[in-house]
Scaffold this motif. Structure first.
Motif, PDB file in Angstrom:
ATOM      1  N   TRP A 119     -14.638  33.443   3.597  1.00  0.00           N
ATOM      2  CA  TRP A 119     -15.425  32.481   2.611  1.00  0.00           C
ATOM      3  C   TRP A 119     -16.544  31.795   3.321  1.00  0.00           C
ATOM      4  O   TRP A 119     -16.518  31.171   4.066  1.00  0.00           O
ATOM      5  CB  TRP A 119     -14.346  31.498   1.918  1.00  0.00           C
ATOM      6  N   THR A 144     -21.246  33.863  -9.334  1.00  0.00           N
ATOM      7  CA  THR A 144     -20.407  33.429  -8.504  1.00  0.00           C
ATOM      8  C   THR A 144     -20.559  31.974  -8.062  1.00  0.00           C
ATOM      9  O   THR A 144     -21.510  31.748  -7.507  1.00  0.00           O
ATOM     10  CB  THR A 144     -19.855  34.395  -7.488  1.00  0.00           C
ATOM     11  N   GLN A 145     -19.509  31.277  -8.278  1.00  0.00           N
ATOM     12  CA  GLN A 145     -19.485  29.841  -7.895  1.00  0.00           C
ATOM     13  C   GLN A 145     -19.588  29.960  -6.146  1.00  0.00           C
ATOM     14  O   GLN A 145     -19.017  30.719  -5.624  1.00  0.00           O
ATOM     15  CB  GLN A 145     -18.624  28.959  -8.356  1.00  0.00           C
ATOM     16  N   GLN A 153     -17.732  35.288  -1.028  1.00  0.00           N
ATOM     17  CA  GLN A 153     -17.168  35.926   0.221  1.00  0.00           C
ATOM     18  C   GLN A 153     -17.912  36.583   0.998  1.00  0.00           C
ATOM     19  O   GLN A 153     -18.946  37.176   0.563  1.00  0.00           O
ATOM     20  CB  GLN A 153     -16.042  36.940  -0.442  1.00  0.00           C
ATOM     21  N   LYS A 159     -18.159  28.188  -3.835  1.00  0.00           N
ATOM     22  CA  LYS A 159     -16.966  28.156  -3.113  1.00  0.00           C
ATOM     23  C   LYS A 159     -16.126  29.593  -3.341  1.00  0.00           C
ATOM     24  O   LYS A 159     -15.008  29.711  -2.700  1.00  0.00           O
ATOM     25  CB  LYS A 159     -15.887  27.123  -4.071  1.00  0.00           C
ATOM     26  N   ASP A 160     -16.547  30.381  -4.164  1.00  0.00           N
ATOM     27  CA  ASP A 160     -15.971  31.766  -4.350  1.00  0.00           C
ATOM     28  C   ASP A 160     -16.501  32.951  -3.677  1.00  0.00           C
ATOM     29  O   ASP A 160     -16.289  33.931  -3.939  1.00  0.00           O
ATOM     30  CB  ASP A 160     -15.669  31.899  -5.813  1.00  0.00           C
ATOM     31  N   HIS A 219     -19.426  23.816  -6.779  1.00  0.00           N
ATOM     32  CA  HIS A 219     -19.419  24.723  -8.202  1.00  0.00           C
ATOM     33  C   HIS A 219     -20.705  25.128  -8.673  1.00  0.00           C
ATOM     34  O   HIS A 219     -20.449  25.788  -9.782  1.00  0.00           O
ATOM     35  CB  HIS A 219     -18.785  23.809  -9.047  1.00  0.00           C
TER      36      HIS A 219
END
Length: 201
Positions: free
Chosen positions: A116, A68-69, A74, A71-72, A33
């Motif tokens: 990801w 951007t966290q 790309q 986990k997100d 996060h």
């Protein structure tokens, strides 16, 4: 969560990352996060080429606001970076003692398309833990926290801009040209020393 070892999700993490794991018996908590940090090992792995240290960088798509966290985040597949990375690894380590032994474990990361970054890094971590014979429980953060105990929080301490501790030198393929280079990706240790890598850590 203060009884956990807090680690970021790195791309082919450096040797100090696994030294931290090996020298701390606490369960591993992977940070997912945090805001993505540029120019860090989250997208960068350093290996030893014939010309010295070579940084392999995973391209990522830029977020609109830069927050951007992890986990997100790309991966950007606009060009074939995976082929370049795999060719670089082959060129750097083809003559090492254990590259062919582990080659099939790493090849899928350079042929399968990933979207990801977090997923990509975590699948590599699982493979590396297995090859290093490190059996530890891994969980993931459910939210972001700043105030973990300093002696267990490695999110900021392992960074390309921080000079790594010299550590105990080990054999490297091109050390006769450029000397021992500390703090490289753990694949440098693994390809050169195979099953003995865990003892070094």
């Amino acid at each position: 969560m203060d009884n956990h070892l807090i680690l970021p999700a790195f791309y082919l993490p450096p040797v100090p990352y696994f030294s931290a794991i090996q020298n701390n018996a606490k369960p591993i908590l992977i940070e997912q996060h945090e805001n993505y940090i540029k120019q860090s090992y989250r997208t960068r792995a350093s290996v030893y080429s014939a010309n010295g240290q070579l940084d392999l960088i995973v391209p990522v798509q830029r977020g609109r606001n830069g927050h951007t966290q992890m986990k997100d985040v790309q991966i950007s597949n606009d060009w074939n970076w995976q082929r370049l990375h795999w060719m670089s690894l082959q060129t750097a380590y083809r003559s090492s003692a254990y590259f062919e032994y582990y080659e099939d474990d790493f090849a899928p990361f350079y042929t399968r398309r990933y979207e990801w970054l977090f997923e990509y890094n975590m699948e590599q971590l699982e493979v590396l833990m297995r090859l290093l014979k490190i059996n530890r429980e891994i969980t993931f953060t459910q939210s972001f926290r700043e105030d973990y105990a300093p002696d267990t929080d490695f999110r900021q301490t392992i960074h390309p801009k921080r000079k790594p501790e010299m550590g105990k030198p080990y054999y490297q393929v091109f050390e006769s040209k450029h000397g021992f280079i500390p703090g490289l990706s753990v694949v440098d240790l693994l390809f050169n020393h195979g099953p003995q890598s865990k003892d070094y850590l």
